[in-house]
Design an enzyme around this catalytic site. Structure first.
Site, mmCIF file in Angstrom:
data_model
loop_
_atom_site.group_PDB
_atom_site.id
_atom_site.type_symbol
_atom_site.label_atom_id
_atom_site.label_comp_id
_atom_site.label_asym_id
_atom_site.label_seq_id
_atom_site.Cartn_x
_atom_site.Cartn_y
_atom_site.Cartn_z
ATOM 1 N N SER A 28 0.820 -1.346 -0.067
ATOM 2 C CA SER A 28 0.013 -0.134 0.062
ATOM 3 C C SER A 28 0.710 1.316 -0.040
ATOM 4 O O SER A 28 2.011 1.050 -0.573
ATOM 5 C CB SER A 28 -0.952 -0.115 1.176
ATOM 6 O OG SER A 28 -1.857 0.885 0.917
ATOM 7 N N ASN A 29 0.376 2.442 0.471
ATOM 8 C CA ASN A 29 1.118 3.733 0.446
ATOM 9 C C ASN A 29 0.685 4.618 1.327
ATOM 10 O O ASN A 29 -0.186 4.085 2.272
ATOM 11 C CB ASN A 29 1.187 4.396 -0.819
ATOM 12 C CG ASN A 29 -0.431 4.718 -1.438
ATOM 13 O OD1 ASN A 29 -0.985 5.579 -0.665
ATOM 14 N ND2 ASN A 29 -1.084 4.174 -2.450
ATOM 15 N N HIS A 30 1.173 5.585 1.649
ATOM 16 C CA HIS A 30 0.852 6.725 2.992
ATOM 17 C C HIS A 30 -0.148 7.479 2.870
ATOM 18 O O HIS A 30 -0.263 8.320 3.789
ATOM 19 C CB HIS A 30 2.227 7.421 3.294
ATOM 20 C CG HIS A 30 3.343 6.616 3.680
ATOM 21 N ND1 HIS A 30 3.513 6.230 4.682
ATOM 22 C CD2 HIS A 30 4.703 6.628 3.050
ATOM 23 C CE1 HIS A 30 4.570 5.554 5.004
ATOM 24 N NE2 HIS A 30 5.556 5.899 3.729
ATOM 25 N N ALA A 95 -4.544 7.695 -3.977
ATOM 26 C CA ALA A 95 -3.165 7.242 -4.257
ATOM 27 C C ALA A 95 -3.440 5.658 -4.710
ATOM 28 O O ALA A 95 -3.322 4.546 -3.834
ATOM 29 C CB ALA A 95 -2.428 7.356 -3.230
#
Ligand code: CTP
Length: 218
Positions: A28-30, A95
């Site tokens: 995943s991402n932030h 995102a």
């Protein structure tokens, strides 16, 4: 301005996607979803009919917004492409993962033997949702994207504006203190397909959302 937004149907994407590797792990991402949720709230406050397609985030659904929870880029693609024909506009804040595991293991992946401990994960590209909506955009539909960049910011943002057939792109740079993931502030520059460039100072994500929506249908 207000009158054009009121009654319009908007799709907003927000948050990260998560791409499963096995039953306990994911990529995943932030992204926290704050910018997308602020835009959904702003549009709803101005009387738009808002559907928020959201990846996993820890945020309350803004008042008056219909929220559809998704997990992966593939699920977000399916929801958005189904909703898009009925929409007057879409704001793509999510995102979205660009890659997803080529195979999801149905069981927890175990550590390899000591002699060959490395794990090689094969990733395949996901579909670009904004570009997909751009390809099927009807006259009158408004398509807004985001570009979060670390370098070559303006060139990359303008390239995405053109490549994805967007009407507007909102650039934020991870090089700007107070902009980007997690925080409550952002410093945005908005480029339009008509060739305009508008830079705003560091401000709250709520204020940035109002500035972005102010530029719709101008
Ligand atoms: N986007 C999308 N679907 C994807 C990837 C991106 O809808 N699979 C949207 C984002 O929501 C954003 C815009 O496209 O509005 C730009 O996203 P970004 O991640 O900055 O660009 P990419 O096209 O993924 O390019 P790169 O990662 O190479 O910078």
């Amino acid at each position: 301005m207000q009158t054009r937004i009121a009654g319009c149907k908007f799709l907003v994407t927000a948050g990260p996607t998560i791409e499963r590797i096995d039953p306990v792990r994911f990529i995943s991402n932030h992204s926290t979803g704050k910018m997308g949720y602020a835009i959904a709230a702003e549009l709803a406050a101005r009387g738009a009919v808002v559907t928020l397609v959201s990846g996993p985030v820890a945020l309350e659904t803004p008042a008056g917004v219909r929220r559809v929870d998704v997990e992966s880029a593939g699920e977000m693609w399916r929801e958005c492409t189904e909703l898009w024909p009925q929409m007057d506009g879409a704001v793509m804040c999510a995102a979205v993962a660009d890659y997803t595991p080529a195979e999801v293991s149905p069981v927890k992946i175990k550590k390899g033997p000591e002699a060959s401990p490395d794990l090689i994960l094969t990733l395949k590209p996901t579909k670009d949702i904004a570009a997909g909506l751009g390809r099927t955009k009807r006259p009158g539909q408004l398509l807004v994207g985001f570009a979060l960049e670390t370098d070559n910011e303006e060139v990359n943002a303008l390239d995405k504006l053109r490549r994805k057939n967007l009407d507007m792109i909102v650039l934020n740079s991870l090089r700007d203190a107070g902009a980007g993931f997690g925080g409550d502030t952002n410093r945005i520059t908005v480029f339009t397909s008509a060739g305009t460039k508008t830079a705003y100072p560091l401000e709250s994500k709520t204020a940035a959302a109002a500035h972005i929506v102010d530029m719709f249908f101008e």
